[in-house]
Design an enzyme around this catalytic site. Sequence first.
Site, short mmCIF file in Angstrom:
data_model
loop_
_atom_site.label_atom_id
_atom_site.label_comp_id
_atom_site.label_asym_id
_atom_site.label_seq_id
_atom_site.Cartn_x
_atom_site.Cartn_y
_atom_site.Cartn_z
N LYS A 1 -2.76 6.89 0.94
CA LYS A 1 -2.58 7.25 2.36
C LYS A 1 -1.53 8.35 2.41
O LYS A 1 -0.35 8.10 2.67
CB LYS A 1 -2.19 6.01 3.16
CG LYS A 1 -2.45 6.16 4.66
CD LYS A 1 -2.44 4.82 5.36
CE LYS A 1 -2.39 4.95 6.87
NZ LYS A 1 -3.51 5.66 7.48
N GLU B 1 -16.30 6.24 4.84
CA GLU B 1 -15.54 5.65 5.95
C GLU B 1 -15.58 6.60 7.14
O GLU B 1 -16.20 7.67 7.08
CB GLU B 1 -14.09 5.37 5.53
CG GLU B 1 -13.33 6.61 5.09
CD GLU B 1 -11.89 6.30 4.66
OE1 GLU B 1 -11.34 5.26 5.03
OE2 GLU B 1 -11.31 7.15 3.96
N ARG C 1 0.83 -1.21 0.00
CA ARG C 1 0.00 0.00 0.00
C ARG C 1 0.86 1.26 0.00
O ARG C 1 0.55 2.24 -0.68
CB ARG C 1 -0.96 -0.01 1.19
CG ARG C 1 -2.00 1.09 1.11
CD ARG C 1 -3.11 0.92 2.12
NE ARG C 1 -2.64 1.15 3.48
CZ ARG C 1 -3.38 0.95 4.57
NH1 ARG C 1 -4.61 0.49 4.46
NH2 ARG C 1 -2.88 1.19 5.76
N1 PXG Z 1 -9.39 4.84 6.64
C1 PXG Z 1 -8.51 5.82 6.89
C2 PXG Z 1 -8.74 7.17 6.35
C3 PXG Z 1 -7.36 5.53 7.65
O1 PXG Z 1 -6.47 6.49 7.90
C4 PXG Z 1 -8.14 3.24 7.88
C5 PXG Z 1 -9.24 3.58 7.11
C6 PXG Z 1 -7.98 1.82 8.33
O2 PXG Z 1 -6.95 1.19 7.57
P1 PXG Z 1 -6.00 0.08 8.18
O3 PXG Z 1 -5.15 -0.36 7.05
O4 PXG Z 1 -5.24 0.71 9.29
O5 PXG Z 1 -6.89 -1.00 8.66
C7 PXG Z 1 -7.17 4.22 8.15
C8 PXG Z 1 -5.97 3.92 8.97
C9 PXG Z 1 -4.14 7.28 13.80
C10 PXG Z 1 -4.11 6.10 12.92
O6 PXG Z 1 -3.06 7.68 14.28
C11 PXG Z 1 -5.04 5.97 11.90
C12 PXG Z 1 -4.99 4.87 11.05
C13 PXG Z 1 -4.06 3.89 11.23
C14 PXG Z 1 -3.13 4.02 12.24
C15 PXG Z 1 -3.14 5.13 13.10
O7 PXG Z 1 -5.21 7.83 14.05
N2 PXG Z 1 -5.91 4.83 10.05
#
Ligand code: PXG
Length: 288
Positions: free
Chosen positions: A154, A187, A55
């Site tokens: 991301k 989301e 990713r």
């Molecule tokens: N949507 C968004 C916009 C994200 O930033 C997810 C979905 C979930 O994806 P994953 O691959 O993690 O299952 C994310 C991920 C934080 C923090 O510091 C946020 C995420 C991951 C790690 C830390 O708030 N979001």
Amino acid sequence: MKGCGMKIWLDNGLVDKEQAKVSVFDHGLLYGDGVFEGIRVYGGKIFELEAHLKRLWDSAKVIRLEIPMTMEQMTEALYQTVRANNVVDGYIRQVVTRGVGDLGLNPYLCKRACVIIIAANIQLYKEELYEKGLKVVSVPTLRNHPMALPPQVKSLNYLNNIMAKIESIDAGASEAIMYNSEGYVAEASGDNVFIVKNGTIYTPPVQAGSLDGITRQVVMRLASQAGLPVVEKNLTRFDLYVADEFFLTGSAAEVIGVVEIDGRLIGQGAPGPMTQKLRKLFFEYARS
Ligand code: PXG
């Protein structure tokens, strides 16, 4: 871990936390120009590492950012950082910025991307919220249109999500539910959305405007393996309001129940049985 000899990966190797600094001319700071990953560590092992690397490289490709190391070198750097900080159950923040450039947008004037790896701990929500479930609100800020910055990237520019997070906090809720320009659920500000209705698990397709969450993929796979039906389908506000269960997934949040949205109670107002089962399956898998 704070202050007591924390090591940060910066560009080519580990440095003391106090020495881990980037230039004020780094385009990551000046323009939010860069990409990142947030990854869990369970039992000293980096969770779903391949998927996170893939990713990160995909995000970089879309914004035409060349990551100045191979995936193998990155893997080595990640593990060195985890070990140097004695992280067993924790969290990695992996960042690649465009690097140092001029006061002008042109990213091609930046000579070399900057690589940062922080291995530490994270707790997004208080423990009691995992038992009680979250209160969320629908927010007015739409998720980025795919023809703007695609939500699958991301990127370091999280202002779209930060706007949503602000709106949810100001409304007295823990999380924001973001929609796309057609009115379908995209989301949460940093998590993917799932509901359960009549025994079936539903989640919006990534094309509705979300990050292709790795926790989401794992939960969908575990549900299928457990014989629980999972369907990717566009969801509206109505679907969320009348859901039997509602939960969010993400590397930081893991699997967390939602019990109220826009003043409507979900189910009995407590995380439902399917949510609890998936949370249990997730931890069994993560710790295996
Ligand atoms: N949507 C968004 C916009 C994200 O930033 C997810 C979905 C979930 O994806 P994953 O691959 O993690 O299952 C994310 C991920 C934080 C923090 O510091 C946020 C995420 C991951 C790690 C830390 O708030 N979001």
